[in-house]
Scaffold this motif. Structure first.
Motif, PDB file in Angstrom:
ATOM      1  N   LEU B  70      29.326  73.376  48.746  1.00 30.63           N
ATOM      2  CA  LEU B  70      29.031  72.516  49.172  1.00 30.63           C
ATOM      3  C   LEU B  70      28.909  71.926  47.913  1.00 30.63           C
ATOM      4  N   PRO B  71      28.909  70.562  47.770  1.00 37.72           N
ATOM      5  CA  PRO B  71      28.816  69.575  45.959  1.00 37.72           C
ATOM      6  C   PRO B  71      27.252  69.803  45.314  1.00 37.72           C
ATOM      7  N   PRO B  72      27.306  70.046  44.102  1.00 38.66           N
ATOM      8  CA  PRO B  72      25.551  70.300  44.115  1.00 38.66           C
ATOM      9  C   PRO B  72      24.581  69.845  44.139  1.00 38.66           C
ATOM     10  N   LYS B  73      24.917  68.413  44.828  1.00 37.88           N
ATOM     11  CA  LYS B  73      24.208  67.781  44.704  1.00 37.88           C
ATOM     12  C   LYS B  73      23.216  68.588  46.758  1.00 37.88           C
ATOM     13  N   ASP B  74      23.976  68.470  47.160  1.00 38.80           N
ATOM     14  CA  ASP B  74      23.653  69.230  48.766  1.00 38.80           C
ATOM     15  C   ASP B  74      22.873  70.435  48.301  1.00 38.80           C
ATOM     16  N   ARG B  75      22.821  71.139  46.802  1.00 39.20           N
ATOM     17  CA  ARG B  75      22.492  72.796  46.698  1.00 39.20           C
ATOM     18  C   ARG B  75      20.726  73.161  46.904  1.00 39.20           C
ATOM     19  N   GLY B  76      20.248  71.618  46.842  1.00 37.92           N
ATOM     20  CA  GLY B  76      19.317  72.328  46.344  1.00 37.92           C
ATOM     21  C   GLY B  76      18.448  72.876  45.338  1.00 37.92           C
ATOM     22  N   ILE B  77      19.269  72.716  44.284  1.00 39.24           N
ATOM     23  CA  ILE B  77      18.991  73.122  43.000  1.00 39.24           C
ATOM     24  C   ILE B  77      18.941  72.443  41.746  1.00 39.24           C
ATOM     25  N   ALA B  78      18.112  72.174  40.760  1.00 33.71           N
ATOM     26  CA  ALA B  78      18.060  70.942  39.468  1.00 33.71           C
ATOM     27  C   ALA B  78      18.183  71.787  37.904  1.00 33.71           C
ATOM     28  N   MET B  79      19.338  70.948  37.428  1.00 28.05           N
ATOM     29  CA  MET B  79      19.399  72.009  36.318  1.00 28.05           C
ATOM     30  C   MET B  79      19.911  71.166  34.893  1.00 28.05           C
ATOM     31  N   VAL B  80      18.837  71.623  34.315  1.00 29.73           N
ATOM     32  CA  VAL B  80      18.787  71.809  32.423  1.00 29.73           C
ATOM     33  C   VAL B  80      19.932  72.083  31.146  1.00 29.73           C
ATOM     34  N   PHE B  81      20.422  71.677  30.795  1.00 30.08           N
ATOM     35  CA  PHE B  81      21.535  71.369  30.014  1.00 30.08           C
ATOM     36  C   PHE B  81      20.688  71.937  28.625  1.00 30.08           C
ATOM     37  N   GLN B  82      21.825  72.420  27.630  1.00 30.15           N
ATOM     38  CA  GLN B  82      21.595  72.915  26.717  1.00 30.15           C
ATOM     39  C   GLN B  82      21.558  72.064  25.853  1.00 30.15           C
TER      40      GLN B  82
END
Lengths: 280, 350
Positions: B70-82
Motif C-alpha cells: 500500500l502507499p504510505p497514506k493507506d497504512r494507518g501510520i504517521a511519521m516524524v522526521f529527523q
C-alpha cells in the motif's frame, strides 16, 4: 590568499591595483550593455532630424513622433498579438514539458542522468538555421506552417533546456522529506506535489515561464522563416524596417527590447538558480 | 489493535544488502526502539514500514492487515522526521491540520483536533506562525503534533531528537514518553543514542549490519546481551572482555584466575563483565591502573589486565592513582560468556 595578516607594502599596493582593476572591469561591462541601450532610448525619443544629425545629444528630447507612428502602423498590432500568442504558448508548453523533466532529474536516480543533463544543454548548441529549412518543409506538409502553434513548438524547443535546468534546481532545493511527510499524511504523489511542492516552487516556476516567454519574444530567425502572414513582432519589424529610415529602426528596436528587459530584470534571481548558485 | 509484524523483510540496494531477513513482532501499544550505529539499516527498516522504501522481499503486517504493497497514506501510520519536515508555506495550525484536511474532515473537527494536540505539545500560542519563525525545538513539537493529530495506529519516528541541543533533548524525551504513553499508539523509534533508547523503550531492537541481533527489554539488553556486539555497543563504557580457556568441568581460566562458567566442551570462550560490576578485593583480577577519571559519584578506571584494556567503575571515596596495582573481583552473577567463533552468548546453566 586570504590569510595575509601582515601586509607587506607592495602587497598593499597590489591589492589596491586589484581593486581598481575590478572596479574598472565592472564599469566597462556595465557600459558595454548600458550605453547602446541608452542610445537606443535617446534616439527613440528624438525627432527624425536629431537622429540623423551629428554630433549626438546625450539628453533625450522626448519627441514621441516615432513611437506614435508605430502605434498606428499597418500590421503592427497584429504582429504584436502574434508575438504574445506565440510567446504565451511557448511559455505554457515549455513549463508543461520542462518542469516534469526537472522534477525527474532532481528526485529520481536513473542510468544516464548526467548524460541527459548535458544533452539538454547541447540542444542549444545545435544551430537553428540548420533546423529551420527541414522544419519549414515538414511544417508545410503537416499544415503547421504560418501558424502560431507551429512557431511556438520551435520556440519551445529553444526554451526547454532553460525550463528544465531552472526547475531542476528549484526542485532540488526542496527537501524530499517534505514530500515524504505529505505522503504519510494522506497525500498521493500527485496531491503531495500540488499541495506542498507546487506552492513552494511557484515563484520559481513563474520566473522560468517568463524566461521562456522572453526567449520566444526575442527569437527572430525561426519566426522569419516559418511564418508569412502571421508574423511575430520581431519578424515583422525585420521585414518592414529593412528599408525604413533610421529613427523608425531605433523606435522599432526600442519596442522589442523594453518588454524583454523588464521581464529579465524581474526574474534575474532565478537565472542564477539555473546553475544551482542561488535559491538557498 | 495495531500489532506490527515484519516477516522475512530484506532490502538490497544494488549489490549492497542493507537488510537481511528481518523478523520482528511489535505488540499493540508497545514502544519499540530500533537502536544501532549509522548504516546498520534501522532507518531503512522504518522507511519500509512507512512505505517510503520498498522491501526487496518479505511482508509487513499492521493490525492483521498486510500493508507492504500500500502507499504510505493507506497504512494507518504517521511519521516524524529527523529534520522535522514542517511545511514552510503553511502556518503551524495548517501544518498540524494537514493530514486532517486530507481526510476531508469538517472544519470544526479539524479545529478541535488541532487545538487539542497543540495544547498537548504546548504550542497553542504558536498556531498562527510559520515554520521560519520557530526554533528547532518548536518545529520538533509541531512535527510530533502533526503526527499525533492523525490519531494513527502506528507512529514512526526517525531520530526525532537528534537535531536538538542536549538540554532540549532531555526535556523532549520525557515529554514524548508521556504523550505517547497516553495516546495508546504503537510506536517505532529509530535512534543511535543508547541512553535515549534505554529511557524510552518498552523493548529495544539492537541492529547491526542489517540484522536484528537482539530484541528485548532495555534491562535485558543491558544485562544479558545476546551477542558480543551488543555487549560491546550498549553501556558507556561498554563491557570488558577477556579471553578464557577451558579448565575442565565448567571452570574457566581468565588471566590467572579461575571462574565458574558454562559447562561446555569448547577450548576457549570470552569472559565479559560490566565495569560497574567490579569491586576492589583481596583476591581478583590483577589490574594495573593506567588512567583515573573522577566522575563525581564514581571513579572511572582504565586498567591493564593481562595485556587487555579493562575498565572499572568504582566508588569515588577510593584513593587510586595511575600506576597502582589493584585486585578487582567480578560479581559472579554478572559475569557473561561469549563464544569467540559465533560471538553468541553462552548461558552459564548450559
Amino acid at each position: 590568499m586570504t590569510d595575509t595578516a601582515v601586509l607587506l607594502p607592495d602587497q598593499g599596493q597590489t591589492r589596491k591595483t586589484g581593486r581598481w582593476l575590478y572596479a574598472a572591469s565592472v564599469t566597462l561591462l556595465c557600459a558595454w550593455v548600458i550605453v547602446p541601450l541608452y542610445f537606443l532610448l535617446i534616439n527613440t525619443l528624438s525627432s527624425p532630424e536629431t537622429v540623423n544629425s551629428f554630433p549626438k545629444s546625450f539628453v533625450p528630447e522626448f519627441d514621441l513622433g516615432s513611437l506614435t507612428f508605430f502605434a498606428g502602423f499597418q500590421g503592427m498590432l497584429t504582429a504584436l498579438k502574434n508575438s504574445i500568442v506565440v510567446a504565451f504558448l511557448t511559455m505554457v508548453m515549455s513549463i508543461l514539458i520542462g518542469a516534469p523533466a526537472g522534477y525527474a532529474l532532481s528526485r529520481f536516480e536513473f542510468r544516464g542522468k548526467e548524460a541527459f543533463r548535458l544533452l539538454i544543454l547541447l540542444t542549444r548548441a545545435f544551430p537553428l538555421p540548420l533546423l529551420a529549412l527541414p522544419l519549414a518543409v515538414m511544417f508545410i506538409r503537416t499544415g503547421l506552417d504560418d501558424t502560431a502553434f507551429g512557431l511556438a513548438l520551435v520556440h519551445t524547443t529553444l526554451a526547454i533546456p532553460f525550463a528544465v535546468l531552472i526547475t531542476f534546481s528549484l526542485f532540488s532545493g526542496i527537501p524530499v522529506e517534505l514530500e515524504e511527510a505529505a505522503w504519510t499524511l494522506g497525500c498521493t504523489r500527485l496531491t503531495a506535489f500540488t499541495k506542498v511542492v507546487l506552492p513552494l516552487i511557484l515563484p520559481g516556476i513563474t520566473a522560468s515561464a517568463i524566461f521562456a516567454f522572453v526567449i520566444s519574444w526575442n527569437e527572430v530567425f525561426a519566426a522569419a522563416v516559418l511564418t508569412i502572414e502571421n508574423r511575430t513582432l520581431t519578424a515583422f519589424l525585420l521585414q518592414t524596417l529593412g528599408e525604413a529610415p533610421l529613427h523608425l529602426k531605433f523606435a522599432g528596436g526600442f519596442i522589442l527590447v523594453v518588454p524583454a528587459l523588464i521581464f529579465i530584470f524581474a526574474v534575474r534571481k532565478y537565472l542564477f538558480a539555473m546553475w544551482g548558485i542561488a535559491n538557498r | 489493535m495495531a500489532e506490527i509484524q515484519i516477516r522475512n523483510v530484506a532490502k538490497r540496494f544494488g549489490s549492497y544488502q542493507a537488510l537481511h531477513d528481518i523478523n520482528l513482532t511489535i505488540a499493540d501499544q508497545e514502544f519499540m526502539v530500533l537502536l544501532g550505529a549509522s548504516g546498520c539499516g534501522k532507518s531503512t527498516l522504518l522507511r519500509i514500514i512507512a512505505g517510503l522504501e520498498t522491501q526487496t522481499t518479505g511482508e509487513v503486517w499492521i493490525g492483521g492487515r498486510r500493508i507492504d504493497h500500500l502507499p504510505p497514506k493507506d497504512r494507518g501510520i504517521a511519521m516524524v522526521f529527523q529534520n522535522y519536515a514542517v511545511f514552510p508555506h503553511l502556518t503551524v495550525f495548517e501544518n498540524i491540520g494537514f493530514g486532517l484536511r486530507m481526510q476531508k474532515l469538517r472544519n470544526d473537527e479539524v479545529t478541535r483536533r488541532v487545538t487539542r494536540t497543540a495544547e498537548l505539545m504546548h504550542i497553542e500560542q504558536l498556531l498562527t506562525r510559520y515554520s521560519g519563525e520557530l526554533s528547532g525545538g518548536q518545529r520538533q513539537r509541531v512535527a510530533v503534533a502533526r503526527a499525533l493529530a492523525m490519531e494513527p495506529d502506528v507512529i514512526l519516528m526517525d531520530e526525532p531528537l537528534s537535531n536538538l541541543d542536549a538540554l532540549l533533548r532531555l526535556e523532549m524525551r520525557a515529554e514524548l514518553k508521556g504523550v505517547l504513553a497516553e495516546s495508546n499508539t504503537t510506536a517505532i523509534y529509530v535512534t543511535h543514542d543508547q541512553v535515549e533508547a534505554m529511557s524510552l523503550a518498552d523493548r529495544i531492537s539492537v541492529m547491526h549490519q542489517g540484522r536484528i541481533v537482539q530484541a528485548a527489554s532495555p534491562v535485558e539488553v543491558y544485562r544479558d546481551p545476546a551477542e558480543r556486539f551488543v555487549a560491546g555497543f550498549i553501556g558507556n563504557p561498554p563491557m570488558n572482555f577477556l579471553p578464557a580457556s577451558n579448565h575442565g568441568n565448567g571452570r574457566w581460566a581468565v588471566a590467572d584466575q579461575v571462574f565458574a562458567g558454562p559447562d561446555v566442551s569448547a577450548a576457549a570462550l570470552e569472559f565479559a563483565i560490566r565495569p560497574e560490576d567490579l569491586r576492589p578485593a583481596d583476591d581478583g583480577l590483577e589490574a594495573r591502573v593506567r588512567l583515573v577519571e573522577p566522575l563525581g559519584a564514581h571513579l572511572l578506571l582504565t586498567c591493564d589486565v593481562a595485556g587487555t584494556m579493562f575498565r572499572a567503575i568504582l566508588d569515588s571515596d577510593m584513593t587510586v592513582r595511575a600506576g597502582d596495582q589493584l585486585k578487582l573481583a567480578a560479581m559472579p552473577d554478572r559475569i557473561r560468556w561469549f563464544d569467540p567463533d559465533t560471538s553468541l552468548s553462552v548461558p552459564t546453566a548450559a
